[in-house]
Design an enzyme around this catalytic site. Structure first.
Site, mmCIF file in Angstrom:
data_model
loop_
_atom_site.group_PDB
_atom_site.id
_atom_site.type_symbol
_atom_site.label_atom_id
_atom_site.label_comp_id
_atom_site.label_asym_id
_atom_site.label_seq_id
_atom_site.Cartn_x
_atom_site.Cartn_y
_atom_site.Cartn_z
ATOM 1 N N HIS A 185 0.920 -1.216 -0.001
ATOM 2 C CA HIS A 185 -0.091 -0.246 -0.058
ATOM 3 C C HIS A 185 0.807 1.207 0.127
ATOM 4 O O HIS A 185 0.392 2.355 0.119
ATOM 5 C CB HIS A 185 -0.930 -0.024 1.319
ATOM 6 C CG HIS A 185 -2.143 0.870 1.269
ATOM 7 N ND1 HIS A 185 -2.608 1.904 2.146
ATOM 8 C CD2 HIS A 185 -3.020 1.108 0.137
ATOM 9 C CE1 HIS A 185 -3.488 2.551 1.986
ATOM 10 N NE2 HIS A 185 -3.805 1.991 0.787
ATOM 11 N N LYS A 187 3.125 4.692 -0.743
ATOM 12 C CA LYS A 187 3.468 5.780 -1.967
ATOM 13 C C LYS A 187 4.661 6.478 -1.673
ATOM 14 O O LYS A 187 4.729 7.011 -0.768
ATOM 15 C CB LYS A 187 1.877 6.482 -1.610
ATOM 16 C CG LYS A 187 0.766 6.119 -2.242
ATOM 17 C CD LYS A 187 -0.023 5.420 -1.015
ATOM 18 C CE LYS A 187 -1.300 5.011 -1.456
ATOM 19 N NZ LYS A 187 -2.115 4.330 -0.385
ATOM 20 N N ASP A 192 16.532 11.749 -7.735
ATOM 21 C CA ASP A 192 18.055 12.155 -7.475
ATOM 22 C C ASP A 192 18.468 11.879 -6.175
ATOM 23 O O ASP A 192 19.455 12.632 -5.500
ATOM 24 C CB ASP A 192 18.513 13.838 -7.760
ATOM 25 C CG ASP A 192 18.332 13.678 -9.570
ATOM 26 O OD1 ASP A 192 18.442 12.819 -10.145
ATOM 27 O OD2 ASP A 192 18.396 14.999 -9.890
ATOM 28 N N HIS A 436 -9.383 10.809 1.963
ATOM 29 C CA HIS A 436 -8.498 9.873 1.891
ATOM 30 C C HIS A 436 -7.144 10.043 2.393
ATOM 31 O O HIS A 436 -6.067 9.301 2.725
ATOM 32 C CB HIS A 436 -8.045 9.553 0.238
ATOM 33 C CG HIS A 436 -7.386 8.476 -0.106
ATOM 34 N ND1 HIS A 436 -6.216 8.457 -0.264
ATOM 35 C CD2 HIS A 436 -7.796 7.204 -0.278
ATOM 36 C CE1 HIS A 436 -5.790 7.081 -0.672
ATOM 37 N NE2 HIS A 436 -6.725 6.218 -0.714
ATOM 38 N N LYS A 438 -4.364 10.370 5.068
ATOM 39 C CA LYS A 438 -3.888 9.741 6.507
ATOM 40 C C LYS A 438 -2.862 10.467 7.236
ATOM 41 O O LYS A 438 -1.735 10.442 6.808
ATOM 42 C CB LYS A 438 -3.434 8.145 6.172
ATOM 43 C CG LYS A 438 -4.193 7.309 5.019
ATOM 44 C CD LYS A 438 -3.700 7.531 3.911
ATOM 45 C CE LYS A 438 -4.350 6.370 2.915
ATOM 46 N NZ LYS A 438 -5.577 6.169 2.879
ATOM 47 N N ASP A 443 0.110 16.937 19.696
ATOM 48 C CA ASP A 443 0.571 18.134 20.842
ATOM 49 C C ASP A 443 0.997 19.366 19.802
ATOM 50 O O ASP A 443 1.938 20.193 20.573
ATOM 51 C CB ASP A 443 1.871 17.439 21.724
ATOM 52 C CG ASP A 443 1.080 16.667 22.667
ATOM 53 O OD1 ASP A 443 -0.157 16.370 22.951
ATOM 54 O OD2 ASP A 443 2.028 15.650 23.197
#
Length: 542
Positions: A185, A187, A192, A436, A438, A443
């Protein structure tokens, strides 16, 4: 049933179930296919000389003196996020490493592949690693892309047969279900070995306001500096793992010459050259310019801070599973889940969290109880039934809503109608807005951004990647973005006098808030369907 993101306007689980039944019937004829053996995987690692590139020099010039830090720029607006990836590809000189759960064969996916192909034609090494779940029918596209010099394409945990269609893949692998339902899952996008983009977005139309039916509200971050080599090493861990297969080992040769394959790639990817037009002088929600404007001016504007990056080992998805041995979810100190729990449980004042799929389970509820027992405020923003693209996941989520509210969690659910009405998140028009992103703010000084949902699939079955940024400035920016969603695009949940859940829609001005007593923006059928399916859905597979 497995939780897979929706790819079309129809219900993915109905479609999945239909193909599953077809697959069971086909077993009598097809049997179960196996993955190729003795596969040649040429090992490679991230380049070591990224600092001696134009991007590397810009990053070095922008970095503050003293302790090596990492630079960040949040990318909440989809057009700016796509723009950043394309501009980095256009300016790459040595390497581009791309790792995604989904690179869709649509306008956005093909646009990215063209930008990567152009970089490879300049001599840039391009390594593309995609999970194989949603590559059905796209082998000609990826094989023709891989025919270019300096390009390699690999798939994580592939389907060995029936590759042209989503259903036939499952038909041929149905006896291997415990393997094929576990996915990568992650991404990640690194250029470079010095600058990149990571976060929640896949490479598909709906993540960049290009889909006509529904589009996602998401969050990525530009990342540069000290933590980038760590991200590259996490990419290398996957690229060189035995669970990754070069496309050549999965797709039979067509007999075409490399030149013919490259011409086919041109035909398959012909399309608009500009998918992210920006008005002159336009800025995003945080006041940032499109990345190209800053790069052209030679002034990379970033927030510099200490950071930590983590990724689950590839074997989390495909090795012996902890739950099969009766153990808790992945307890590795390098896993994303371990570190998310560590920082959440260490909160002293306040947590704000976004997750599209919220099924806290036993471990998540324990975290919430610990946090609330310490007097820490806890706010979670997730999707409503009307907003979710995974209605079955909502079954698991709603089992915990009352418990979370009784513990004092401030719970918000996204409203598609309110997202459509506001212009703050982009011009959605009639397309339905869905959450979508996450993320978490702890704090007001620690930020988490990554690919991990707060649900069993991310915790147990899929691999994930995430980054922790120790910056009050970035924390304030993300807090503001979450606040925009809460104020402009969500319902707040509360327990009514009888203990039933109520949805509060805030009113403007002096008008009274509207209180709703059933799942807002839904019809009778969608609610009744959940009641019918709820007893049949095991939480561990959501």
């Amino acid at each position: 049933m497995p939780h897979f993101p929706r790819r079309t306007a129809d219900n993915p689980h109905v479609r999945w179930l239909a193909w599953l039944l077809l697959g069971i019937a086909a077993l009598c004829l097809a049997g179960c296919a196996g993955l190729p053996s003795e596969v040649q995987r040429k090992p490679s690692v991230a380049i070591a000389d990224g600092a001696d590139t134009n991007l590397g020099r810009l990053v070095k010039a922008a970095a503050p003196p003293g302790e090596p830090l990492s630079g960040f720029r949040l990318l909440p607006m989809p057009q700016f996020s796509l723009h950043a990836r394309i501009e980095l590809a256009r300016r790459a000189q040595r390497s581009i490493d791309v790792q995604y759960y989904l690179v869709q064969n649509d306008e956005t996916g093909r646009y990215l592949l063209r930008a990567l192909r152009d970089a490879a034609d300049r001599g840039v090494r391009v390594r593309l690693l995609a999970d194989d779940l949603y590559t059905a029918g796209a082998d000609p596209l990826f094989a023709s892309f891989a025919s270019h010099p300096n390009v390699e394409v690999r798939f994580f945990n592939p389907f060995p047969a029936g590759r042209d269609r989503f259903g036939t893949r499952w038909a041929w692998s149905i006896l291997d279900f415990d393997r094929v339902h576990r996915r990568m899952h992650n991404k990640l996008y690194v250029v470079d070995n010095t600058i990149g983009v990571m976060g929640g977005r896949n490479m598909a139309n709906e993540y960049f306001l290009r889909d006509g039916g529904s589009n996602f509200i998401d969050i990525d971050t530009l990342v540069a500096g000290a933590v980038v080599p760590r991200l590259s090493s996490l990419f290398d861990m996957y690229w060189n793992s035995p669970y990754v297969y070069p496309i050549e080992s999965l797709v039979p040769p067509t007999g075409e010459t490399p030149q013919q394959l490259r011409e086919r790639f041109d035909r398959l990817t012909t399309g608009p050259e500009q998918l992210h037009p920006e008005e002159p002088g336009s800025t995003d929600l945080l006041g940032n310019n499109p990345l190209a404007k800053d790069l052209d001016a030679g002034a990379l504007k970033l927030v510099w801070a200490r950071a930590e990056a983590y990724a689950d080992p590839p074997a989390k998805a495909l090795g012996p599973t902890d739950e099969a041995r009766g153990l808790p979810a992945d307890e590795s100190k390098d896993s994303v889940l371990y570190n998310v729990q560590r920082y959440l449980r260490g909160a002293e004042n306040e947590i704000m969290q976004t997750t599209p799929y919220l099924i806290p389970g036993r471990g998540g509820m324990e975290t919430i109880r610990i946090v609330r027992g310490n007097g820490v405020g806890y706010t979670i923003v997730t999707n409503s039934l009307a907003a979710t693209d995974e209605s079955l996941v909502h079954i698991g989520y709603r089992r915990y809503r009352s418990q979370m509210l009784r513990l004092g969690v401030e719970l918000y659910e996204l409203s598609p109608k309110r997202v459509e009405q506001t212009k703050r998140f982009g011009m959605y028009g009639s397309a339905s807005g869905r959450l979508h992103g996450k993320s978490a703010v702890i704090d007001r000084k620690i930020v988490f951004i990554g690919s991990m949902n707060f649900d069993p699939r991310s915790m147990l079955h899929n691999t994930e990647v995430g980054i922790f940024i120790f910056s009050p400035q970035i924390a304030q920016q993300l807090t503001s973005l979450i606040g925009f969603i809460r104020l402009d695009g969500a319902y707040q949940l509360q327990l009514g006098p009888t203990g039933a859940i109520e949805w509060v829609s805030p009113a403007s001005g002096d008008a009274a808030d509207t209180i709703l007593h059933r799942e807002p923006e839904t019809d009778f059928w969608s609610r009744w369907k959940l009641e019918l399916l709820a007893p049949l859905v095991p939480e561990s597979l959501l």
